[in-house]
Design a protein around this motif. Structure first.
Motif, PDB file in Angstrom:
ATOM      1  N   ILE A 269       0.861  -1.177   0.000  1.00 34.16           N
ATOM      2  CA  ILE A 269       0.000   0.000   0.000  1.00 34.16           C
ATOM      3  C   ILE A 269       0.900   1.230   0.000  1.00 34.16           C
ATOM      4  CG2 ILE A 269      -1.802   1.284   1.192  1.00 34.16           C
ATOM      5  CD1 ILE A 269      -2.817  -1.264   2.375  1.00 34.16           C
ATOM      6  N   ALA A 270       0.841   1.960  -1.101  1.00 36.93           N
ATOM      7  CA  ALA A 270       1.711   3.121  -1.241  1.00 36.93           C
ATOM      8  C   ALA A 270       0.873   4.382  -1.294  1.00 36.93           C
ATOM      9  CB  ALA A 270       2.540   2.988  -2.507  1.00 36.93           C
ATOM     10  N   GLY A 271       1.441   5.475  -0.860  1.00 38.61           N
ATOM     11  CA  GLY A 271       0.727   6.753  -0.863  1.00 38.61           C
ATOM     12  C   GLY A 271       1.494   7.790  -1.652  1.00 38.61           C
TER      13      GLY A 271
ATOM     14  N   VAL B 187       5.508   6.080   1.264  1.00 37.96           N
ATOM     15  CA  VAL B 187       4.891   7.333   0.853  1.00 37.96           C
ATOM     16  C   VAL B 187       5.869   8.081  -0.044  1.00 37.96           C
ATOM     17  CG1 VAL B 187       3.911   9.523   1.638  1.00 37.96           C
ATOM     18  CG2 VAL B 187       3.592   7.466   3.010  1.00 37.96           C
ATOM     19  N   GLY B 188       5.335   8.609  -1.140  1.00 36.88           N
ATOM     20  CA  GLY B 188       6.135   9.492  -1.985  1.00 36.88           C
ATOM     21  C   GLY B 188       5.573  10.893  -1.874  1.00 36.88           C
TER      22      GLY B 188
ATOM     23  N   LYS C 240      10.836   9.989  -0.563  1.00 32.30           N
ATOM     24  CA  LYS C 240      10.229   8.683  -0.712  1.00 32.30           C
ATOM     25  C   LYS C 240      10.662   7.871   0.501  1.00 32.30           C
ATOM     26  CE  LYS C 240      11.653   6.466  -4.402  1.00 32.30           C
ATOM     27  NZ  LYS C 240      11.883   6.054  -5.791  1.00 32.30           N
ATOM     28  N   GLY C 241       9.749   7.163   1.116  1.00 30.25           N
ATOM     29  CA  GLY C 241      10.164   6.358   2.259  1.00 30.25           C
ATOM     30  C   GLY C 241       8.988   5.969   3.114  1.00 30.25           C
ATOM     31  N   SER C 242       9.277   5.436   4.297  1.00 31.70           N
ATOM     32  CA  SER C 242       8.202   5.044   5.204  1.00 31.70           C
ATOM     33  C   SER C 242       7.559   6.314   5.756  1.00 31.70           C
ATOM     34  CB  SER C 242       8.771   4.200   6.331  1.00 31.70           C
ATOM     35  OG  SER C 242       9.536   5.035   7.177  1.00 31.70           O
TER      36      SER C 242
END
Lengths: 337, 275
Positions: free
Chosen positions: B50-52, B241-242, B252-254
């Motif tokens: 799940i990316a944001g 999350v980007g 970009k990262g947690s």
């Protein structure tokens, strides 16, 4: 009290029986001589315009496009069918062949115009079909060797009778109904509702737009052939821009996306002017003014047309009657059929 | 803005994210005339991840969604969907290859019923042809019945199966957003793009949505990429999350890393000392 719902096969059976009864009743009335020749011709014209309105409704109401050259497809069908009829020996088989040929020829033209026009988004189809209608008319005038030119094509065998027109009307409505209540029909409706969302659902929008438009042209061609078979003589001037507008008015008035709306308004708008023409002198001069006023009134008071997107089936009547009977003593269902 | 990562989620490193990423963008960029809307955009989304995607208004987030779904064709760079190049795909082909989306300004088929909306999503899962439909052959009935059941199943994710006969346009706002997600899921995607799924929702609806996003990922085993302004949702649901600003990925990262990134703080709150 929930409305009584019938299973689909039962509904189909009821509809078939009711339609067959209507056909028998109609032909019995006609053979008994209740209607004169002029009135029979009007009834046939009503049938032709029902097919035209119902078929235009596929492109306008269901697909959401605005073709302005429906009379062009009608002309293609009329001439193609009539020329074949004249070439073939007389007989009921030739009659059917001519109708199918008229439909297919119109469908081919629909395909040729639809493929480039419908790849584009926006109102290009209106402009292209507008041009097409005029080109067809002029082409017919100039191809006088085949089409008889401006004076028209004469001595067309009068194949159109009540039974034939009735069957064509019913087949058109049934086929379009079955078509729309399938995944293909839903795809077409989804394009009308939101083309971008339809694409993102994986619906091949161009394919379905062309499919709906071609189907619309096909049935217009059939109507054209029946028209030729009723009149016995056709001239290019009959298939002008105003004829396209006449058909469009029927669809808009009845409610875009409602088949019953198209049927009712086609019947009324065909019969009424013919009736008024004979009783009111000079009515024909004011016809377009009355149409425009009518349309303005509809747009103000009921923008979705008289029937909205409401659709209707004969078996529905039976269901409503069934409810009324079974609901006796209980709470009456307020819905009217 | 200090929120902790939801402990209910399995930790990213412990999950098998698959060998090929679901989406991989390499130096993706698009110009509109002389304006560069997105430039040098690199992102990978792993399977079931799940990316944001966050960023200020006008940063190019929705443009990226439109690039991923092939509504826009990129000026530069390349994009791979499940390992295959998407260069020759259009929107329809991209959907068939497994990308489904919702829209920021809801795009439902408003005049159709809730069920019909989902059935359009299931369009390509049916295979009967036009003559079979017109003649009402058994294949039509069989497939229609099966698909209808499947559609009702999908609607039950959001407890919407009882609404199936209602017109989509008549639903309340939150239900419309949920229906859009169901319709996207109906196309059987491998990645679901959600464009501001929580817009216009109240806190309790957002909380419900957060649970549902995770539930969708777990039941369908698909990846999710979402654009959202609700930081509570992003920080609790997204595993990566980007951050986008002026069409470029600035971090970009947690979620934790993002919150502490000075560039992100600058993009959102402005530079220290500025008034």
């Amino acid at each position: 009290m929930k409305a009584l719902t019938l299973k689909m096969p039962v509904r189909y059976a009821i509809n078939t029986v009711l339609l067959a009864l209507l056909l028998l009743a109609g032909s019995a009335l006609l053979s008994a001589g209740v209607f004169g020749r002029a009135q029979t011709s009007v009834i046939m014209q009503i049938g032709v315009y029902i097919i035209l309105a119902v078929s235009l409704n596929v492109a306008t109401g269901y697909l959401g496009q605005l073709p302005l050259g429906h009379a062009g497809f009608m002309a293609v069908g009329a001439y193609a069918g009539a020329i074949l009829w004249k070439a073939l020996p007389e007989g009921s088989l030739s009659a059917v062949a001519g109708i199918i040929f008229g439909g297919i020829t119109a469908a081919v033209f629909g395909l040729i115009i639809g493929i480039p026009a419908l790849r584009l988004k926006g109102d290009y189809l209106a402009i292209i079909t507008l041009g097409f209608g005029e080109i067809i008319r002029i082409a017919i005038v100039n191809l006088s060797g085949i089409t008889g030119g401006a004076p028209g094509l004469k001595k067309i065998p009068k194949y159109s009778n009540f039974t034939l027109v009735y069957i064509c009307v019913i087949l058109t409505c049934v086929i379009i109904h079955m078509f729309m209540k399938s995944r293909h029909g839903r795809a077409i409706l989804s394009i009308r509702e939101n083309e971008i969302a339809a694409e993102s659902c994986g619906v091949n929008t161009t394919y379905y737009k062309v499919m709906a438009f071609t189907a619309s042209a096909f049935f217009a061609g059939i109507a054209g052939t029946l028209y030729a078979g009723n009149q016995g003589i056709i001239a290019p001037s009959e298939f002008g821009f105003l004829k396209s507008i006449d058909i469009l008015v029927m669809v808009v008035l009845g409610g875009m996306g409602s088949m019953i709306g198209s049927i009712v308004s086609a019947a009324v708008l065909t019969a009424l002017p013919l009736f008024l023409q004979s009783s009111l002198k000079g009515f024909n001069d004011y016809r377009m003014i009355i149409y425009s006023l009518l349309l303005i009134l509809v747009m103000i008071f009921k923008p979705s047309g008289l029937f909205g997107t409401y659709d209707f089936s004969l078996s529905f009547l039976i269901e409503k009657l069934g409810v009324k009977k079974s609901a006796k003593g209980e709470k009456q269902d307020g819905a009217k059929a | 803005m200090a929120q902790r990562h939801d402990p209910r989620l399995p930790i990213l490193a412990e999950r098998d994210l698959g060998k090929t990423p679901v989406i991989e963008c390499k130096k993706l960029g698009i110009d509109f005339g002389g304006l560069t809307a997105v430039d040098d955009f690199n992102i990978t989304v792993g399977q079931t991840e799940i990316a944001g995607l966050i960023g200020p208004n006008g940063a190019g987030k929705t443009t990226i969604f439109n690039l991923l779904t092939k509504v826009y064709l990129p000026t530069r760079g390349s994009m791979y969907l499940n390992g295959s190049d998407t260069r020759d795909m259009n929107t329809i082909a991209a959907n068939r290859a497994g990308i489904a989306r919702t829209f920021q300004n809801i795009r439902l088929f408003k005049e159709l019923t809730v069920l019909e909306n989902v059935l359009v999503g299931l369009h390509n899962k049916m295979s009967y042809k036009l003559p079979e439909a017109v003649l009402r052959l058994p294949s039509y009935w069989r497939e229609e019945r099966k698909t209808r059941e499947k559609a009702l199943d999908l609607l039950s994710i959001f407890d919407m199966q009882d609404l199936h006969g209602a017109k989509a346009g008549s639903l309340p706002y939150g239900s419309q957003r949920r229906l859009e997600i169901v319709r996207a899921l109906a196309t059987d995607p491998i990645i679901l793009l959600l464009d501001e799924p929580a817009a216009g929702m109240n806190p309790s609806e957002t909380g419900e949505l957060m649970k549902n996003i995770i539930k969708i990922r777990d039941t369908f085993h698909i990846a999710v990429l979402l654009i959202e302004h609700d930081m509570h949702l992003v920080m609790n649901v997204c595993e990566v999350v980007g951050v986008l600003n002026y069409g470029r990925l600035i971090a970009k990262g947690s979620p934790k890393e993002i919150q502490d990134d000075p560039l992100v703080i600058e993009a959102y709150l402005g530079k220290k000392g500025e008034t």
